[in-house]
Design a protein around this motif. Structure first.
Motif, short mmCIF file in Angstrom:
data_model
loop_
_atom_site.label_atom_id
_atom_site.label_comp_id
_atom_site.label_asym_id
_atom_site.label_seq_id
_atom_site.Cartn_x
_atom_site.Cartn_y
_atom_site.Cartn_z
N SER A 43 1.03 8.84 -6.15
CA SER A 43 -0.04 8.89 -5.15
C SER A 43 -1.11 9.90 -5.55
O SER A 43 -2.30 9.67 -5.35
CB SER A 43 0.52 9.26 -3.77
OG SER A 43 1.41 8.27 -3.33
N GLN A 85 -1.39 5.22 0.91
CA GLN A 85 0.02 4.91 1.19
C GLN A 85 0.31 4.97 2.68
O GLN A 85 1.05 4.15 3.20
CB GLN A 85 0.90 5.89 0.42
CG GLN A 85 2.39 5.64 0.55
CD GLN A 85 3.19 6.54 -0.38
OE1 GLN A 85 2.66 7.31 -1.18
NE2 GLN A 85 4.51 6.43 -0.28
N ASP A 159 -1.90 1.80 -2.85
CA ASP A 159 -0.75 2.69 -2.95
C ASP A 159 0.39 2.13 -2.10
O ASP A 159 0.37 2.22 -0.88
CB ASP A 159 -1.14 4.11 -2.50
CG ASP A 159 -0.09 5.14 -2.93
OD1 ASP A 159 1.02 4.72 -3.33
OD2 ASP A 159 -0.38 6.34 -2.85
N GLU A 160 1.36 1.55 -2.77
CA GLU A 160 2.54 0.94 -2.13
C GLU A 160 2.16 -0.04 -1.03
O GLU A 160 2.53 0.14 0.13
CB GLU A 160 3.49 2.03 -1.59
CG GLU A 160 3.91 2.99 -2.70
CD GLU A 160 5.23 3.66 -2.44
OE1 GLU A 160 5.93 3.29 -1.48
OE2 GLU A 160 5.58 4.57 -3.21
MG MG Z 1 3.27 8.03 -3.11
#
Ligand code: MG
Ligand code: ATP
Lengths: 234, 337
Positions: A43, A85, A159-160
């Motif tokens: 991240s 995220q 992010d994810e």
């Molecule tokens: Mg992360």
């Protein structure tokens, strides 16, 4: 020459360096995936590329232009978009308002882009008047990606994006992301579901303690026995 | 039958109408507090004194206009003077933001620091107001007194109870409706309004979307100053202008913002009426009302008043404590302080 490239990035949150000479790059129309253990700095690397974390060394280049000194807002203007995220939607605002906020910097008519987002994620059209916070995890992630697409970015950073969604929804989201890549966007994403993400990736980066451990095509990383054993669970 | 009607009129006259007017004033005040909380993320203790500050300018402009023979009779001259007060309150809000709050914002100070700083600003504004206009009661209302007079109402209906509607009460309710509708349209429909909601909802994502924090903060102060002055002027016309009362209003205004859900504009409006109705119903003496509706043998001896009016602020206090204990997010699930 890659469309978006973070080169030799070193830096962190003011204390010790989290990233150490980390290099990440993605081409237009391709998908690059960053994998690695929790706390590896995935991240942080994304935030550094987006200008939300200061770099002591290294630079970020977008389409040949050095953007290391630009604020995140200015990077949005330059054609970058980021889905963080956590907290990646406006929970109290409707789906439609979330998309409108994505297009906040646009002064032209963005209704066409909104239609495209609705085509990509049809469920959002049905839920357009519902607050994003009331949606399921998968739908919320779709809102988040949709919001980021509203500026018609050249580089999309996720992010994810599949965190906390069911396997079926995850497959569907990956399909959509592949579609976005095919449309010519450079997609850079961090993924917890490493094996599946690498299988759709043109390039893969394995990040450990803020350093590049392996960088190769997605295919090659998947075939690499060591990577499989240490990072993909066998 | 007539007794029931009389009882209804009695309650309307002494409870419903005053509480509607007072609730509107609290709602406007609470909207300002909630907006600042939503955007700047702190409870602004200086809001009551900002009301006093803006209203002071309205009072002085009203005097000047009265002296100059300007009038919009039967409406109070204060309405004409309102823009001056609003301009002053907005200017002082922007000035304090520049000189004080911005420093702490850049330093990313915790909310508690902001609260303490706002208490400092409160004392400062309080001092300025007392120096300029003094601590005493000031009257500035003129124009017609009543929209509906008790006597006329009695004659028209033939009831023994009368209903009065003061012009200041009618004005308060009408202006509040207009202001609330305008504000909500702004927040729901305009680009800047949406940016403010987005910033309040998720600051980081709003920044990522290109929302400029300076602009959002500027609008928040401008709206808060405007609402504070309107609320203060309506309160002053309805009761009277006395700086200390405006400081005291902070408690019911905070109670209103918090019971509705702080950071939530609809909550602030609903909260304003909840606090006002609680205060008025609890401090009203029901003796006469019971005489109308209860059977002969139940005639009450005393005033049948739950709480004497001197303790009316206790009502806000109790509401505040209960909400914070039972449902800290308030009715509309605002933020937790
Ligand atoms: Mg992360
Ligand atoms: N805002 C912050 N301030 C200070 N340190 C932070 C901050 N965010 C993350 N860190 C630290 O930086 C390191 C890397 O965190 P990062 O979030 O980049 O890891 P990650 O690879 O994304 O992990 P995950 O898979 O859990 O998302 C961790 O040690 C973390 O504690």
């Amino acid at each position: 020459m890659s469309l978006l490239r973070g080169e030799g990035m070193t830096g962190g949150y003011g204390g010790a360096d989290i990233l150490r000479k980390c290099t990440i790059a993605v081409e237009a129309g391709e998908i690059a995936v960053i994998v690695g253990p929790n706390g590896a700095g995935k991240s942080t690397a994304m935030k550094a590329i987006f200008g939300m974390v200061g770099l002591r060394e290294g630079r970020v280049v977008l389409d040949g232009k050095d953007i290391t000194g630009l604020s995140p807002q200015d990077r949005v203007r330059e054609g970058m978009a980021f889905v963080p995220q956590t907290g990646n939607v406006f929970a109290g605002m409707t789906v439609e308002e979330n998309l409108e906020m994505g297009a906040y910097l646009r002064t032209d008519d963005f209704s066409g882009t909104m239609e495209q987002v609705f085509e990509l994620f049809p469920i959002l059209k049905d839920k357009r008047r519902q607050a994003a916070g009331e949606l399921s995890g998968g739908q919320r992630q779709q809102v988040a990606v949709g919001r980021a697409l509203m500026t018609r970015p050249r580089a999309l950073m996720l992010d994810e994006p599949t965190a906390g969604v069911s396997p079926i929804v995850m497959d569907d989201l990956f399909d959509r992301i592949v579609e976005i890549g095919r449309a010519g966007v450079a997609v850079l994403m961090v993924e917890q579901n490493a094996a599946q993400a690498l299988s759709i990736a043109d390039r893969g980066y394995v990040l450990v303690t803020g350093e590049n451990r392996y960088s190769d095509t997605g295919e090659a990383l998947l075939a690499n026995a060591e990577v499989r054993r240490s990072f993909l669970g066998g | 039958m007539e007794d029931i009607l009389n009882a209804v009129v009695l309650l309307s006259n002494f409870v419903v109408v005053p509480a509607l007017a007072y609730g509107s004033q609290l709602a406007l005040g609470a909207l300002g507090v909630t907006l600042i909380y939503g955007i700047l993320r702190f409870a602004n203790f200086a809001h009551g004194d900002l009301m006093a500050f803006g209203t002071m300018f309205v009072v002085m402009a009203t005097w000047w206009m009265q002296g100059a023979g300007l009038s919009i009779d039967p409406l109070p001259t204060a309405l004409l003077a309102l823009p001056f007060g609003i301009a002053a309150a907005v200017a002082v809000s922007l000035l304090t933001d520049r000189a004080v709050y911005r420093f702490y914002r850049r330093n990313k100070s915790p909310a508690m620091i902001f609260v303490i700083v706002s208490i400092g600003v409160m004392f400062l504004m309080n001092g300025v107001v007392r120096m300029v206009i003094g601590p005493d009661d000031r009257s500035f209302g003129d124009g017609a007194r009543f929209l509906i007079k008790v006597k006329e109402f009695r004659e028209a209906t033939g009831l023994s109870e009368g209903l009065a509607l003061k012009l200041s009460q009618g004005l308060t309710i009408a202006v509040t409706v207009a202001v609330v509708v305008a504000l909500f349209r702004f927040l729901q429909k305009s680009r800047t309004g949406k940016a403010m909601r987005a910033y309040s909802d998720n600051e980081d994502l709003a920044l990522l979307s290109g929302v400029s924090p300076d602009r959002v903060v500027l609008f928040a102060w401008a709206i808060a100053g405007t609402l504070a002055t309107i609320a203060g002027t309506l309160y002053g016309l309805d009761k009277s202008f006395k700086p200390f009362t405006y400081f005291q209003l902070l408690l019911p205004i905070f109670a209103a913002a918090i019971v509705g859900g702080i950071g939530h504009p609809v909550g602030a409006v609903v909260g304003g009426y909840i606090v006002a109705f609680s205060e008025v119903t609890v401090t009203y003496a029901y003796r006469k009302f019971l005489i109308y509706v209860a059977p002969e043998s139940w005639r009450p001896e005393g005033l049948v008043q739950l709480l004497s009016t001197e303790y009316k602020f206790a009502v806000s206090f109790v509401i505040l404590v209960v909400v914070l204990l039972v449902r800290p997010t308030g009715i509309f699930r605002g933020k937790v302080i």
